[in-house]
Design an enzyme around this catalytic site. Structure first.
Site, PDB file in Angstrom:
ATOM      1  N   CYS A 143     131.499  33.879  59.335  1.00 10.54           N
ATOM      2  CA  CYS A 143     130.911  34.923  60.144  1.00 10.54           C
ATOM      3  C   CYS A 143     130.757  35.927  58.783  1.00 10.54           C
ATOM      4  O   CYS A 143     130.437  37.329  59.175  1.00 10.54           O
ATOM      5  CB  CYS A 143     132.041  35.654  60.934  1.00 10.54           C
TER       6      CYS A 143
ATOM      7  N   HIS B 202     156.228  32.328  55.110  1.00 13.58           N
ATOM      8  CA  HIS B 202     155.697  33.552  54.658  1.00 13.58           C
ATOM      9  C   HIS B 202     154.207  33.270  54.322  1.00 13.58           C
ATOM     10  O   HIS B 202     153.455  33.795  53.554  1.00 13.58           O
ATOM     11  CB  HIS B 202     156.247  33.847  53.265  1.00 13.58           C
TER      12      HIS B 202
HETATM   13  C1  BV8 Z   1     159.227  42.441  58.018  1.00 13.76           C
HETATM   14  C2  BV8 Z   1     154.760  36.403  50.248  1.00 13.76           C
HETATM   15  C3  BV8 Z   1     158.845  43.939  59.694  1.00 13.76           C
HETATM   16  C4  BV8 Z   1     154.498  37.286  49.191  1.00 13.76           C
HETATM   17  C5  BV8 Z   1     157.189  37.191  50.857  1.00 13.76           C
HETATM   18  C6  BV8 Z   1     165.953  46.801  53.428  1.00 13.76           C
HETATM   19  C7  BV8 Z   1     166.931  45.976  53.932  1.00 13.76           C
HETATM   20  C8  BV8 Z   1     166.343  44.965  54.488  1.00 13.76           C
HETATM   21  C9  BV8 Z   1     165.083  44.282  54.652  1.00 13.76           C
HETATM   22  C10 BV8 Z   1     164.304  45.191  54.297  1.00 13.76           C
HETATM   23  C11 BV8 Z   1     164.492  46.493  53.914  1.00 13.76           C
HETATM   24  N1  BV8 Z   1     163.235  47.042  53.680  1.00 13.76           N
HETATM   25  C12 BV8 Z   1     162.301  46.431  53.983  1.00 13.76           C
HETATM   26  C13 BV8 Z   1     162.857  45.293  54.465  1.00 13.76           C
HETATM   27  C14 BV8 Z   1     162.068  44.115  55.188  1.00 13.76           C
HETATM   28  C15 BV8 Z   1     161.237  43.381  54.081  1.00 13.76           C
HETATM   29  C16 BV8 Z   1     162.344  42.811  53.060  1.00 13.76           C
HETATM   30  O1  BV8 Z   1     163.467  41.875  53.426  1.00 13.76           O
HETATM   31  N2  BV8 Z   1     162.573  43.544  51.857  1.00 13.76           N
HETATM   32  C17 BV8 Z   1     163.509  42.961  50.919  1.00 13.76           C
HETATM   33  C18 BV8 Z   1     162.888  42.965  49.634  1.00 13.76           C
HETATM   34  C19 BV8 Z   1     164.867  44.040  51.146  1.00 13.76           C
HETATM   35  N3  BV8 Z   1     160.976  42.169  54.986  1.00 13.76           N
HETATM   36  C20 BV8 Z   1     159.600  42.227  55.380  1.00 13.76           C
HETATM   37  O2  BV8 Z   1     158.854  43.198  54.991  1.00 13.76           O
HETATM   38  C21 BV8 Z   1     159.147  41.187  55.948  1.00 13.76           C
HETATM   39  N4  BV8 Z   1     158.646  41.583  57.241  1.00 13.76           N
HETATM   40  O3  BV8 Z   1     160.235  42.710  57.972  1.00 13.76           O
HETATM   41  O4  BV8 Z   1     158.246  42.795  59.007  1.00 13.76           O
HETATM   42  C22 BV8 Z   1     157.822  43.887  61.233  1.00 13.76           C
HETATM   43  C23 BV8 Z   1     158.218  43.447  62.194  1.00 13.76           C
HETATM   44  C24 BV8 Z   1     157.287  43.370  63.424  1.00 13.76           C
HETATM   45  C25 BV8 Z   1     155.996  43.959  63.211  1.00 13.76           C
HETATM   46  C26 BV8 Z   1     155.858  44.519  61.911  1.00 13.76           C
HETATM   47  C27 BV8 Z   1     156.502  44.334  60.817  1.00 13.76           C
HETATM   48  C28 BV8 Z   1     158.393  40.168  55.449  1.00 13.76           C
HETATM   49  C29 BV8 Z   1     158.890  39.459  54.220  1.00 13.76           C
HETATM   50  C30 BV8 Z   1     157.793  38.558  53.356  1.00 13.76           C
HETATM   51  C31 BV8 Z   1     157.415  39.052  52.242  1.00 13.76           C
HETATM   52  N5  BV8 Z   1     156.672  38.036  51.738  1.00 13.76           N
HETATM   53  N6  BV8 Z   1     156.338  36.010  50.276  1.00 13.76           N
HETATM   54  C32 BV8 Z   1     153.878  36.189  48.170  1.00 13.76           C
HETATM   55  O5  BV8 Z   1     154.766  35.482  47.841  1.00 13.76           O
HETATM   56  O6  BV8 Z   1     152.931  36.488  47.381  1.00 13.76           O
HETATM   57  S1  BV8 Z   1     158.585  37.274  50.393  1.00 13.76           S
HETATM   58  C33 BV8 Z   1     158.979  36.537  48.641  1.00 13.76           C
HETATM   59  O7  BV8 Z   1     160.273  36.736  48.394  1.00 13.76           O
HETATM   60  C34 BV8 Z   1     158.513  35.115  48.465  1.00 13.76           C
HETATM   61  O8  BV8 Z   1     158.244  34.592  49.692  1.00 13.76           O
HETATM   62  C35 BV8 Z   1     160.134  34.652  47.945  1.00 13.76           C
HETATM   63  O9  BV8 Z   1     160.220  33.450  48.302  1.00 13.76           O
HETATM   64  C36 BV8 Z   1     160.863  35.304  48.944  1.00 13.76           C
HETATM   65  C37 BV8 Z   1     162.291  35.501  48.807  1.00 13.76           C
HETATM   66  O10 BV8 Z   1     162.752  35.329  47.497  1.00 13.76           O
HETATM   67  P1  BV8 Z   1     163.338  34.238  47.024  1.00 13.76           P
HETATM   68  O11 BV8 Z   1     162.605  32.946  47.744  1.00 13.76           O
HETATM   69  O12 BV8 Z   1     164.860  33.949  47.334  1.00 13.76           O
HETATM   70  O13 BV8 Z   1     163.382  34.407  45.547  1.00 13.76           O
HETATM   71  P2  BV8 Z   1     164.039  34.802  44.454  1.00 13.76           P
HETATM   72  O14 BV8 Z   1     163.554  34.869  43.027  1.00 13.76           O
HETATM   73  O15 BV8 Z   1     164.557  36.024  45.104  1.00 13.76           O
HETATM   74  O16 BV8 Z   1     165.437  33.976  44.311  1.00 13.76           O
HETATM   75  C38 BV8 Z   1     165.354  32.716  43.712  1.00 13.76           C
HETATM   76  C39 BV8 Z   1     166.846  32.169  43.870  1.00 13.76           C
HETATM   77  O17 BV8 Z   1     166.643  30.890  42.884  1.00 13.76           O
HETATM   78  C40 BV8 Z   1     167.734  32.909  42.979  1.00 13.76           C
HETATM   79  O18 BV8 Z   1     168.738  33.108  43.688  1.00 13.76           O
HETATM   80  C41 BV8 Z   1     168.084  32.038  41.713  1.00 13.76           C
HETATM   81  O19 BV8 Z   1     169.350  32.085  41.181  1.00 13.76           O
HETATM   82  C42 BV8 Z   1     167.473  30.586  42.227  1.00 13.76           C
HETATM   83  N7  BV8 Z   1     167.213  29.688  41.321  1.00 13.76           N
HETATM   84  C43 BV8 Z   1     166.388  29.901  40.252  1.00 13.76           C
HETATM   85  N8  BV8 Z   1     166.087  28.472  39.437  1.00 13.76           N
HETATM   86  C44 BV8 Z   1     166.614  27.848  40.417  1.00 13.76           C
HETATM   87  C45 BV8 Z   1     167.611  28.343  41.297  1.00 13.76           C
HETATM   88  N9  BV8 Z   1     168.139  27.611  42.220  1.00 13.76           N
HETATM   89  C46 BV8 Z   1     168.208  26.297  42.163  1.00 13.76           C
HETATM   90  N10 BV8 Z   1     167.692  25.671  41.153  1.00 13.76           N
HETATM   91  C47 BV8 Z   1     166.908  26.315  40.203  1.00 13.76           C
HETATM   92  N11 BV8 Z   1     166.258  25.580  39.223  1.00 13.76           N
HETATM   93 ZN    ZN Z   2     135.403  35.064  59.874  1.00 17.25          ZN
END
Ligand code: BV8
Ligand code: ZN
Length: 258
Positions: free
Chosen positions: A156, A125
């Site tokens: 640039c 990501h």
């Molecule tokens: C794409 C950068 C197409 C940003 C990020 C409907 C259904 C399915 C998918 C989709 C949908 N609608 C849209 C989509 C696609 C979409 C998507 O998946 N949406 C989700 C929300 C449903 N995906 C996209 O848009 C991707 N691109 O599909 O493009 C395409 C293809 C070709 C051409 C053009 C387009 C792009 C996805 C990337 C988005 N960017 N990050 C930034 O960081 O600023 S994603 C963002 O979420 C972060 O990277 C983060 O890491 C990631 C996932 O979340 P998690 O890491 O899992 O974090 P979360 O808080 O959710 O969970 C933490 C877990 O840790 C919990 O379970 C918790 O219990 C646990 N935890 C907490 N503390 C601890 C722990 N575990 C252990 N120890 C601890 N101490």
């Molecule tokens: Zn440049």
């Protein structure tokens, strides 16, 4: 999870890892939680009252690029103050054990796996440290210093954006293909600290199982069960900063007992 249940699960996980030739890891925000980096879902998806999807998105960027840079500068400053936690260091110890047969795929953009010593890291990501020029496409590592809300390309003078994959944007094809190859070839896939709701990252988990003569063993390390749990052969529920070092300790002990 009771202490006894965790002990049993840790023994199972150690056996699978001890026998594994190739290991792939998929991490999410949870692995950095104990370092003080807020996770996505826990922070009820808000930053300074803005929905993260509104700020970390192409629409948000075209609507108000200065606000997006304020969001990313705030995260750069947060990450500049945090350090890897014992969970990150445990994953670095694992890479030292498996060497080139170890691949760490991360959804995180905080750079903490590299800071902990992992080298074979796929930041699918993107990365908070890096900027990308909208004119010449140059990608630069700019460290974690704040960059102001309209930084310019040093080559640039074009406009810079965070080198981060926003919702609705495609992942880097080469990096993504390497991640799919690693998940599809590994003997064990270790899934750490992810709610497994973001795609295509979460699709790596079924990829480790499907269309394979010998499916991989999936081990989940998370505070709670998640969308990935149905695929997990072993679930280790608790803080990854505690569980991963315990896993490495048992692996070390098993090395000498074999
Ligand atoms: C794409 C950068 C197409 C940003 C990020 C409907 C259904 C399915 C998918 C989709 C949908 N609608 C849209 C989509 C696609 C979409 C998507 O998946 N949406 C989700 C929300 C449903 N995906 C996209 O848009 C991707 N691109 O599909 O493009 C395409 C293809 C070709 C051409 C053009 C387009 C792009 C996805 C990337 C988005 N960017 N990050 C930034 O960081 O600023 S994603 C963002 O979420 C972060 O990277 C983060 O890491 C990631 C996932 O979340 P998690 O890491 O899992 O974090 P979360 O808080 O959710 O969970 C933490 C877990 O840790 C919990 O379970 C918790 O219990 C646990 N935890 C907490 N503390 C601890 C722990 N575990 C252990 N120890 C601890 N101490
Ligand atoms: Zn440049």
């Amino acid at each position: 999870m009771t202490v006894h249940e965790l002990d049993t699960a840790l023994s199972q996980a150690t056996q699978y890892l001890h026998a594994a030739r190739r290991v792939c890891v998929l991490t999410g925000a949870g692995v950095s939680a104990e370092s003080g980096v807020p996770t996505f879902r826990a922070s009820d998806g808000l930053w300074e009252g803005h929905r993260i999807e509104d700020v970390a998105s192409p629409e948000g960027w075209y609507r108000n690029p200065a606000l997006v840079w304020q969001f990313y500068n705030a995260r750069r400053q947060n990450v500049a103050q945090v350090r890897p936690n014992p969970g990150h260091y445990a994953l670095a110890a694992m890479e030292r054990r498996w060497g080139p047969n170890f691949t760490l795929v991360t959804q995180n953009v905080d750079g903490l796996h590299l800071a902990a010593g992992n080298r074979n890291v796929l930041e699918i990501h993107g990365s908070l440290r890096h900027t990308r020029c909208l004119q010449c496409a140059a990608v630069e590592d700019r460290g974690l210093e704040p960059l102001g809300d309209a930084p310019k390309c040093p080559r640039c003078q074009g406009r810079l954006r965070p080198h981060i994959v926003w919702f609705g944007e495609a992942l880097d094809e080469t990096i993504w293909q390497r991640a799919v190859d690693a998940a599809s070839a590994c003997d064990v896939l270790l899934v750490v600290g992810t709610s497994a709701v973001v795609y295509p990252a979460a699709s790596l988990i079924p990829a480790a199982k499907r269309h394979r003569s010998i499916p991989a063993t999936v081990i989940e390390v998370n505070l709670t069960p998640t969308e990935a749990s149905d695929w997990a052969d072993v679930g280790l529920y608790g803080p990854s900063g505690v569980i991963l070092p315990q896993l490495v300790q048992r692996l070390e002990a098993s090395r000498f007992s074999s």
